[in-house]
Enzyme design. Structure first.
Site, PDB file in Angstrom:
ATOM      1  N   SER A 177     -21.591  19.902   6.936  1.00 39.35           N
ATOM      2  CA  SER A 177     -21.253  21.091   6.143  1.00 39.35           C
ATOM      3  C   SER A 177     -19.787  21.087   5.701  1.00 39.35           C
ATOM      4  O   SER A 177     -19.467  21.580   4.609  1.00 39.35           O
ATOM      5  CB  SER A 177     -21.587  22.382   6.903  1.00 39.35           C
ATOM      6  OG  SER A 177     -20.699  22.611   7.960  1.00 39.35           O
ATOM      7  N   ASN A 178     -18.903  20.527   6.514  1.00 34.25           N
ATOM      8  CA  ASN A 178     -17.501  20.430   6.066  1.00 34.25           C
ATOM      9  C   ASN A 178     -17.370  19.438   4.920  1.00 34.25           C
ATOM     10  O   ASN A 178     -16.616  19.674   3.966  1.00 34.25           O
ATOM     11  CB  ASN A 178     -16.596  20.040   7.236  1.00 34.25           C
ATOM     12  CG  ASN A 178     -16.213  21.233   8.080  1.00 34.25           C
ATOM     13  OD1 ASN A 178     -15.423  22.075   7.656  1.00 34.25           O
ATOM     14  ND2 ASN A 178     -16.797  21.342   9.267  1.00 34.25           N
TER      15      ASN A 178
ATOM     16  N   MET B 230     -18.400  12.060  15.311  1.00 36.58           N
ATOM     17  CA  MET B 230     -18.466  12.213  16.764  1.00 36.58           C
ATOM     18  C   MET B 230     -18.220  10.896  17.490  1.00 36.58           C
ATOM     19  O   MET B 230     -18.976  10.508  18.380  1.00 36.58           O
ATOM     20  CB  MET B 230     -19.827  12.799  17.157  1.00 36.58           C
ATOM     21  CG  MET B 230     -20.109  14.158  16.526  1.00 36.58           C
ATOM     22  SD  MET B 230     -18.811  15.372  16.847  1.00 36.58           S
ATOM     23  CE  MET B 230     -19.183  15.710  18.565  1.00 36.58           C
ATOM     24  N   ARG B 231     -17.193  10.201  17.061  1.00 30.57           N
ATOM     25  CA  ARG B 231     -16.856   8.966  17.738  1.00 30.57           C
ATOM     26  C   ARG B 231     -15.336   8.863  17.787  1.00 30.57           C
ATOM     27  O   ARG B 231     -14.677   9.026  16.745  1.00 30.57           O
ATOM     28  CB  ARG B 231     -17.424   7.797  16.938  1.00 30.57           C
ATOM     29  CG  ARG B 231     -17.656   6.614  17.821  1.00 30.57           C
ATOM     30  CD  ARG B 231     -18.286   5.437  17.183  1.00 30.57           C
ATOM     31  NE  ARG B 231     -18.726   4.569  18.276  1.00 30.57           N
ATOM     32  CZ  ARG B 231     -18.766   3.268  18.214  1.00 30.57           C
ATOM     33  NH1 ARG B 231     -18.435   2.645  17.112  1.00 30.57           N
ATOM     34  NH2 ARG B 231     -19.153   2.561  19.250  1.00 30.57           N
TER      35      ARG B 231
ATOM     36  N   ASN C 161      -8.354  15.331  10.460  1.00 33.90           N
ATOM     37  CA  ASN C 161      -9.512  15.784  11.234  1.00 33.90           C
ATOM     38  C   ASN C 161      -9.568  17.306  11.202  1.00 33.90           C
ATOM     39  O   ASN C 161      -8.540  17.964  11.116  1.00 33.90           O
ATOM     40  CB  ASN C 161      -9.405  15.326  12.690  1.00 33.90           C
ATOM     41  CG  ASN C 161     -10.615  15.732  13.519  1.00 33.90           C
ATOM     42  OD1 ASN C 161     -11.759  15.655  13.052  1.00 33.90           O
ATOM     43  ND2 ASN C 161     -10.386  16.184  14.740  1.00 33.90           N
TER      44      ASN C 161
ATOM     45  N   HIS D 252     -10.880  20.401  13.596  1.00 34.06           N
ATOM     46  CA  HIS D 252     -11.257  20.644  14.987  1.00 34.06           C
ATOM     47  C   HIS D 252     -11.545  22.133  15.173  1.00 34.06           C
ATOM     48  O   HIS D 252     -10.768  22.977  14.728  1.00 34.06           O
ATOM     49  CB  HIS D 252     -10.109  20.207  15.915  1.00 34.06           C
ATOM     50  CG  HIS D 252     -10.442  20.406  17.351  1.00 34.06           C
ATOM     51  ND1 HIS D 252     -11.259  19.559  18.046  1.00 34.06           N
ATOM     52  CD2 HIS D 252     -10.091  21.387  18.222  1.00 34.06           C
ATOM     53  CE1 HIS D 252     -11.395  19.996  19.283  1.00 34.06           C
ATOM     54  NE2 HIS D 252     -10.695  21.102  19.416  1.00 34.06           N
TER      55      HIS D 252
ATOM     56  N   GLU E 224     -13.681  27.074   8.697  1.00 36.74           N
ATOM     57  CA  GLU E 224     -13.446  25.625   8.609  1.00 36.74           C
ATOM     58  C   GLU E 224     -13.561  25.157   7.164  1.00 36.74           C
ATOM     59  O   GLU E 224     -12.743  24.364   6.679  1.00 36.74           O
ATOM     60  CB  GLU E 224     -14.462  24.859   9.466  1.00 36.74           C
ATOM     61  CG  GLU E 224     -14.261  25.012  10.952  1.00 36.74           C
ATOM     62  CD  GLU E 224     -15.186  24.089  11.751  1.00 36.74           C
ATOM     63  OE1 GLU E 224     -15.449  22.962  11.315  1.00 36.74           O
ATOM     64  OE2 GLU E 224     -15.645  24.517  12.821  1.00 36.74           O
TER      65      GLU E 224
END
Ligand code: GRF
Length: 199
Positions: A16-17, A94-95, A111, A113, A178
């Site tokens: 979604s971002n 997610m890494r 990034n 967060h 976000e």
């Protein structure tokens, strides 16, 4: 030729971002364009979202690379360079990235967060904000450095924590922020890159 900054977005899931960045970049005066979306997982729903929006998107499956994180990242890096990417945005990727990748993109790697850093780096941020009894929560866009969720902050957006809030309700409230925050911060970073080009 367009002077827009070419952005690569790395995702692992919903996206979604990433979608919010694609939407923002439709504005003619937005200083960046989404050149490429890459996922480390072949089943990331965000890949279809990007394709439907007409953005080049595919997975570089991490599994064949096994434990060799850097080999996977070299494949990702090669695609980003090939696409002429100048700014990389992590959007639910997610890494954890190796020092090699972080250094290769130093000052060009953002990034988002879901907490008000330096509060709650890492995972489960919404549950931790509730458990801590905080009255405000939110999200942060930051430059990526080797230390996790610790790089220089580009921008933050706050939301209130309400009486009786659940983790899901709070996460949804933060997610709305976000999307706007990331679009604003990417524009700011892109304008800086444009300025550096002519400096
Ligand atoms: C977002 O909450 C982001 O802050 C976090 O992971 C989530 C990704 O959501 N890093 P989406 O894939 O962008 O919808």
């Amino acid at each position: 030729m367009s002077d827009k900054v070419r952005v690569g977005v790395l995702i692992s899931g919903r996206g979604s971002n990433m979608e919010a960045l694609v939407e923002a970049a439709r504005a003619p005066d937005y200083p960046a364009e989404i050149a490429l979306v890459l996922s480390n997982r072949i089943d990331a729903p965000g890949l279809q979202v990007a394709e439907r929006a007409g953005v080049a998107a595919f997975a570089i499956d991490q599994r064949p690379f096994g434990k060799d994180r850097e080999a996977h990242e070299r494949a990702v890096d090669a695609e980003l360079r090939e696409a002429g990417v100048e700014l990389v945005c992590l959007a639910g990727y997610m890494r954890i990235l190796s020092p090699w990748f972080v250094n290769a993109w130093a000052g060009r790697l953002l990034n988002i967060h879901p907490s008000l850093l330096p509060h709650f780096p890492g995972t489960d941020t919404h549950a931790r904000a509730l458990a801590a009894g905080h009255q405000t929560h939110g999200c942060t866009v930051h430059w990526v450095i080797e230390a996790l969720d610790a790089g220089p902050i580009v921008g933050q957006a706050q939301v209130p924590i309400l009486e009786g809030d659940t983790e899901e309700a709070l996460a949804a409230r933060v997610l709305v922020e976000e999307h706007g925050l990331y679009a604003r911060c990417v524009a700011e970073a892109a304008r800086r890159i444009q300025a550096e080009r002519t400096a």
